[in-house]
Design an enzyme around this catalytic site. Structure first.
Site, mmCIF file in Angstrom:
data_model
loop_
_atom_site.group_PDB
_atom_site.id
_atom_site.type_symbol
_atom_site.label_atom_id
_atom_site.label_comp_id
_atom_site.label_asym_id
_atom_site.label_seq_id
_atom_site.Cartn_x
_atom_site.Cartn_y
_atom_site.Cartn_z
ATOM 1 N N HIS A 1 12.702 -22.403 2.622
ATOM 2 C CA HIS A 1 12.295 -22.896 1.304
ATOM 3 C C HIS A 1 11.464 -21.876 0.527
ATOM 4 O O HIS A 1 10.829 -22.223 -0.470
ATOM 5 C CB HIS A 1 11.521 -24.212 1.442
ATOM 6 C CG HIS A 1 12.384 -25.358 1.844
ATOM 7 N ND1 HIS A 1 11.887 -26.551 2.314
ATOM 8 C CD2 HIS A 1 13.739 -25.500 1.855
ATOM 9 C CE1 HIS A 1 12.884 -27.383 2.591
ATOM 10 N NE2 HIS A 1 14.024 -26.760 2.316
ATOM 11 N N ARG B 1 -1.481 -23.984 -6.449
ATOM 12 C CA ARG B 1 -0.994 -24.068 -5.068
ATOM 13 C C ARG B 1 -1.330 -22.795 -4.296
ATOM 14 O O ARG B 1 -1.748 -22.856 -3.135
ATOM 15 C CB ARG B 1 0.518 -24.291 -5.030
ATOM 16 C CG ARG B 1 0.970 -25.666 -5.456
ATOM 17 C CD ARG B 1 2.397 -25.951 -5.002
ATOM 18 N NE ARG B 1 2.465 -26.192 -3.570
ATOM 19 C CZ ARG B 1 3.606 -26.354 -2.897
ATOM 20 N NH1 ARG B 1 4.764 -26.255 -3.525
ATOM 21 N NH2 ARG B 1 3.600 -26.579 -1.596
#
Length: 237
Positions: A111, A58
């Site tokens: 987040h 990622r």
């Protein structure tokens, strides 16, 4: 009446046009992994090496992305408002740094952030550009093998919630951009705003799951709708 304080919540729809996929997409990186295996505390404790491998992938996918016109427009709006004594708070569910790259400051990453790591033991947070590994040690407590991505996994409490609700309560306008309206607590911000008689607006590719709660809405690509909306507001100042 031009709002003095604006609270903006952004979701995956803002970064999607920069080429970043989400776990809801049918293709891409998330399709190769089970969410519960790589995006939960239980998954990390069960197989930390696999989780770190996933987040290294990622992190690599984030390296070459660039802010799109929506990110740039929000940065311009924030600066224009600050220059006239107002305030634009940008709170994002995204873990990328595209808002900052687009010129925004003091972004609230509820987040977490893909470019940082957190010690699983002492909680120390630091920036980290290289790959994560179980061989790395925490600079604060010295423990080897306890560095995890500084992201909020499913089942964990989002970050800076006290600050978020404080900023939201003080706003004159709440705007949700590129969100599904399905992930809480962010999906509940519009109801909190309405309970405080704060004007609400949704900007999205299509109506979200809680679209019926918004006072106004504009639908289309964020890269087109957001710059036009921001320009309108700046023109009204």
């Amino acid at each position: 009446m031009v709002p003095a304080k604006i609270f903006i919540l952004t979701g995956a729809g803002v970064s999607a046009e920069s080429g970043l996929s989400t776990f809801r997409d049918k293709g891409g990186l998330w399709a190769e992994y089970r969410v519960e295996d790589v995006a939960s505390l239980a998954g990390y404790e069960r197989d930390p090496a696999r989780v770190l491998e996933f987040y290294n992938l990622r992190r690599n996918s984030h390296r070459d992305v660039r802010p799109n016109p929506a990110h740039v427009a929000l940065g311009q709006l924030q600066r224009a408002w600050a220059g006239r004594g107002g305030e634009v708070t940008i709170c994002t569910q995204n873990i990328d740094h595209l808002h900052e790259a687009g010129g925004a400051e003091n972004v609230i990453h509820m987040h977490g952030e893909i470019g940082k790591v957190r010690c699983h033991d002492c909680g120390d947070v630091t920036a980290a550009d290289g790959e994560l590994s179980l061989a790395l040690g925490c600079g604060a407590c010295g423990r080897i093998g306890g560095l995890r991505p500084h992201v909020v996994w499913f089942g964990e409490t989002p970050l800076e919630m006290d600050t978020i609700y404080e900023k939201l309560a003080a706003a004159d306008l709440f705007v949700s951009i590129g969100t599904s309206g399905a992930v809480y607590p962010a999906a509940g911000f519009v109801a909190a705003a309405r309970s405080g008689d704060i004007e609400t607006m949704e900007i999205n590719l299509e109506p979200s799951e809680n679209a019926f709660l918004f006072d106004a809405a504009r639908y289309g690509k964020a890269s087109e709708i957001v710059p036009a909306w921001a320009a309108e507001l700046i023109g009204q100042m």
